[in-house]
Design an enzyme around this catalytic site. Structure first.
Site, PDB file in Angstrom:
ATOM      1  N   CYS A  87      -3.100  49.718  42.146  1.00  0.00           N
ATOM      2  CA  CYS A  87      -1.819  50.435  41.990  1.00  0.00           C
ATOM      3  C   CYS A  87      -0.744  49.551  41.379  1.00  0.00           C
ATOM      4  CB  CYS A  87      -1.347  50.967  43.331  1.00  0.00           C
ATOM      5  SG  CYS A  87      -2.607  51.893  44.215  1.00  0.00           S
ATOM      6  N   CYS A 210       2.314  60.923  52.733  1.00  0.00           N
ATOM      7  CA  CYS A 210       1.438  60.356  51.700  1.00  0.00           C
ATOM      8  C   CYS A 210       1.970  60.648  50.304  1.00  0.00           C
ATOM      9  CB  CYS A 210       0.043  60.984  51.779  1.00  0.00           C
ATOM     10  SG  CYS A 210      -0.738  60.861  53.383  1.00  0.00           S
ATOM     11  N   LYS A 332       6.166  58.841  46.532  1.00  0.00           N
ATOM     12  CA  LYS A 332       6.011  59.968  47.451  1.00  0.00           C
ATOM     13  C   LYS A 332       6.273  61.311  46.771  1.00  0.00           C
ATOM     14  CE  LYS A 332       5.513  62.628  50.731  1.00  0.00           C
ATOM     15  NZ  LYS A 332       5.004  63.509  49.669  1.00  0.00           N
ATOM     16  N   HIS A 336       2.108  59.478  41.978  1.00  0.00           N
ATOM     17  CA  HIS A 336       1.565  58.114  41.892  1.00  0.00           C
ATOM     18  C   HIS A 336       0.283  58.095  41.065  1.00  0.00           C
ATOM     19  CE1 HIS A 336       0.432  54.102  42.759  1.00  0.00           C
ATOM     20  NE2 HIS A 336      -0.200  54.287  43.903  1.00  0.00           N
TER      21      HIS A 336
HETATM   22  N1  COA Z   1       2.648  65.317  49.659  1.00  0.00           N
HETATM   23  C1  COA Z   1       3.088  66.583  49.711  1.00  0.00           C
HETATM   24  N2  COA Z   1       2.314  67.666  49.442  1.00  0.00           N
HETATM   25  C2  COA Z   1       1.036  67.417  49.076  1.00  0.00           C
HETATM   26  C3  COA Z   1       0.512  66.120  48.996  1.00  0.00           C
HETATM   27  C4  COA Z   1       1.373  65.057  49.297  1.00  0.00           C
HETATM   28  N3  COA Z   1       0.924  63.801  49.231  1.00  0.00           N
HETATM   29  N4  COA Z   1      -0.775  66.184  48.609  1.00  0.00           N
HETATM   30  C5  COA Z   1      -1.050  67.481  48.452  1.00  0.00           C
HETATM   31  N5  COA Z   1       0.052  68.230  48.726  1.00  0.00           N
HETATM   32  C6  COA Z   1       0.157  69.685  48.713  1.00  0.00           C
HETATM   33  C7  COA Z   1      -0.349  70.287  47.423  1.00  0.00           C
HETATM   34  O1  COA Z   1       0.723  70.430  46.497  1.00  0.00           O
HETATM   35  C8  COA Z   1      -0.866  71.615  47.891  1.00  0.00           C
HETATM   36  O2  COA Z   1       0.243  72.488  48.074  1.00  0.00           O
HETATM   37  P1  COA Z   1       0.112  74.055  47.729  1.00  0.00           P
HETATM   38  O3  COA Z   1      -0.960  74.568  48.665  1.00  0.00           O
HETATM   39  O4  COA Z   1       1.482  74.550  48.002  1.00  0.00           O
HETATM   40  O5  COA Z   1      -0.288  74.095  46.295  1.00  0.00           O
HETATM   41  C9  COA Z   1      -1.432  71.308  49.263  1.00  0.00           C
HETATM   42  O6  COA Z   1      -0.717  70.146  49.742  1.00  0.00           O
HETATM   43  C10 COA Z   1      -2.919  71.009  49.271  1.00  0.00           C
HETATM   44  O7  COA Z   1      -3.193  70.129  48.201  1.00  0.00           O
HETATM   45  P2  COA Z   1      -4.588  69.377  48.050  1.00  0.00           P
HETATM   46  O8  COA Z   1      -4.581  68.676  46.723  1.00  0.00           O
HETATM   47  O9  COA Z   1      -5.700  70.316  48.371  1.00  0.00           O
HETATM   48  O10 COA Z   1      -4.465  68.277  49.201  1.00  0.00           O
HETATM   49  P3  COA Z   1      -5.616  67.333  49.710  1.00  0.00           P
HETATM   50  O11 COA Z   1      -5.803  67.628  51.153  1.00  0.00           O
HETATM   51  O12 COA Z   1      -6.790  67.352  48.804  1.00  0.00           O
HETATM   52  O13 COA Z   1      -4.935  65.896  49.525  1.00  0.00           O
HETATM   53  C11 COA Z   1      -3.958  63.941  50.448  1.00  0.00           C
HETATM   54  C12 COA Z   1      -3.888  65.478  50.349  1.00  0.00           C
HETATM   55  C13 COA Z   1      -2.777  63.445  51.243  1.00  0.00           C
HETATM   56  C14 COA Z   1      -5.268  63.528  51.114  1.00  0.00           C
HETATM   57  C15 COA Z   1      -3.915  63.367  48.981  1.00  0.00           C
HETATM   58  O14 COA Z   1      -2.674  63.718  48.398  1.00  0.00           O
HETATM   59  C16 COA Z   1      -4.082  61.858  48.981  1.00  0.00           C
HETATM   60  O15 COA Z   1      -5.197  61.354  49.051  1.00  0.00           O
HETATM   61  N6  COA Z   1      -2.985  61.092  48.852  1.00  0.00           N
HETATM   62  C17 COA Z   1      -3.033  59.638  48.869  1.00  0.00           C
HETATM   63  C18 COA Z   1      -3.386  59.090  47.489  1.00  0.00           C
HETATM   64  C19 COA Z   1      -3.666  57.613  47.573  1.00  0.00           C
HETATM   65  O16 COA Z   1      -4.263  57.107  48.500  1.00  0.00           O
HETATM   66  N7  COA Z   1      -3.205  56.843  46.560  1.00  0.00           N
HETATM   67  C20 COA Z   1      -3.359  55.420  46.553  1.00  0.00           C
HETATM   68  C21 COA Z   1      -2.323  54.812  47.448  1.00  0.00           C
HETATM   69  S1  COA Z   1      -2.608  53.144  47.867  1.00  0.00           S
END
Ligand code: COA
Length: 388
Positions: A87, A210, A332, A336
């Site tokens: 990252c 997240c 956030k 990212h």
């Molecule tokens: N914050 C806010 N809303 C989020 C979100 C987040 N981080 N991630 C997904 N959403 C929302 C989507 O917009 C969607 O909304 P909608 O139903 O209104 O369209 C809903 O949540 C479901 O989205 P989806 O993509 O199916 O979520 P998911 O369960 O597959 O993924 C996380 C959610 C948190 C697991 C994923 O965003 C993630 O892995 N984040 C971390 C990424 C990471 O680790 N990066 C490296 C950092 S070191």
């Protein structure tokens, strides 16, 4: 003799989010926007070297991605180097570009950050999100980055009594800032209650603690300070560029509540800077999970250990507060795209310090700090910017 500085003279930013375009198109859009933004123009033939920060998520062009940038940027035969530090890839790419100019080796350098993350199926995505964590002790044991940061959050709560409300306040603030940034992935205000009630991802972190999975690219054009004013009336100087490293696995680190890489990077950045922490007017920090913003405030030296929670809860880090943090929405809310985030932070410093940030402008901002972390803290960069 005064030390030669690098300056940012142009910058381009795609929208961040779930985008229809592929990686090459994203790079092209960001680079074209960066060249268009240079007030008096700079011919592409003047770019002497380029650096590309990208993880190559999903396996996109794992080898020789730099050649794809050379093609899309139309910079002829200038050498391009790909920089990969998870990252923090673009933070380190920027640092390479800055050093090339400071040393006098180059006059004009292009720095690009890129990631295309959303077009892979979810199991594939989980794999690629995990590849930058420690393999033996973390990834193969099932620990995700949300899990690693959850361990740090729990340790911080135990050591300092950090309340869940302080983590939630980070998310609420950054989502509010994101509504003022047309490039941000999320354009919606959220409440503290929604953050606390959101489904748990890795306790104590919920969905709204997240950063999301995102696509996007950012390009920066750097030039020596001795020639910057021939290109623009408002260059932004890079007056400090520090970096640090640490063990990959959490268990090998000295502390669960501090990132040593950030501390080392900050010390290096401030060593030759013309101002100290009291001169910094806003921060762009690596808030991949809400706890990371609190750790950053403490490790960068803007709060005592355990002090970032109170600072956040009292509104000091909000737009209009004493020290705004992540006015662009941060990782956030802005999103990212892994390899692009460090360049996006520099883009924000550039537009803010030129007074061009619109609704999210930090009033009177002349000096800024950006902070980019690789994985859970195995690497970090800290960069200081000042309006010239
Ligand atoms: N914050 C806010 N809303 C989020 C979100 C987040 N981080 N991630 C997904 N959403 C929302 C989507 O917009 C969607 O909304 P909608 O139903 O209104 O369209 C809903 O949540 C479901 O989205 P989806 O993509 O199916 O979520 P998911 O369960 O597959 O993924 C996380 C959610 C948190 C697991 C994923 O965003 C993630 O892995 N984040 C971390 C990424 C990471 O680790 N990066 C490296 C950092 S070191």
């Amino acid at each position: 003799m005064a030390r030669r500085r690098a300056t940012v003279v142009g910058a381009g930013h795609t929208r961040f989010g779930v985008l229809p375009d592929g990686p090459r198109a994203l790079m092209r859009q960001a680079v074209d926007a960066a060249f268009r933004s240079v007030d008096r123009g700079v011919d592409r033939s003047r770019v002497e070297e380029a650096f590309l920060g990208t993880l190559g998520f999903s396996g996109w062009q794992l080898g020789n991605a730099s050649a794809a940038l050379a093609e899309e940027a139309r910079i002829g035969h200038a050498p391009v180097t790909r920089v990969e530090n998870a990252c923090a890839s673009a933070g380190f790419a920027l640092r390479s570009g800055v050093r090339a100019i400071e040393s006098g080796a180059r006059d004009v350098v292009l720095v690009v950050g890129l990631e295309k993350m959303t077009d892979s199926p979810s199991a594939h995505r989980r794999y690629w999100l995990g590849v930058s964590g420690d393999t033996e002790w973390e990834r193969l044991a099932g620990l995700t980055f949300a899990g690693v940061y959850a361990l740090m959050a729990s340790a911080h709560m135990a050591a300092h009594g950090t309340p869940p409300e302080a983590l939630a306040a980070v998310a609420v603030k950054n989502h509010a800032n994101g509504t003022k940034n047309p490039n941000a992935q999320f354009q919606k205000v959220i409440t503290r209650e929604q953050v606390l009630a959101a489904p748990r991802v890795a306790d104590p972190l919920g969905l709204l603690d997240c950063c999301p999975v995102s696509d996007g690219a950012v390009a920066l054009i750097l030039a020596g300070d001795d020639m910057a004013r021939t290109l623009t009336d408002t260059p932004v100087a890079v007056v400090g560029a520090g970096a640090g490293a640490d063990a990959l696995a959490l268990q090998e680190r000295d502390s669960l509540t501090q990132l040593a890489a950030t501390r080392v990077a900050a010390a290096e950045a401030f060593r030759h800077a013309p101002f100290d922490r009291t001169g910094v007017q806003f921060l762009e920090v690596h808030d991949c999970f809400t706890i990371a913003e609190l750790l950053a405030l403490e490790d960068l030296g803007f709060a005592d250990p355990g002090g970032a929670a109170a600072m956040t809860l009292e509104g000091a880090t909000a737009l209009g507060g004493r020290l705004p943090v992540n006015p662009d929405g941060g990782l956030k809310a802005k999103g990212h795209p892994i390899g692009a985030s460090g360049a996006s932070q520099a883009y924000e410093a550039f537009v803010q310090l030129r007074g061009a940030a619109g609704a999210r402008q930090v009033v009177g901002a002349e000096r800024a700090l950006t902070h980019n972390v690789g994985g859970s803290g195995a690497s970090a960069t800290v960069t200081l910017f000042e309006r010239m």
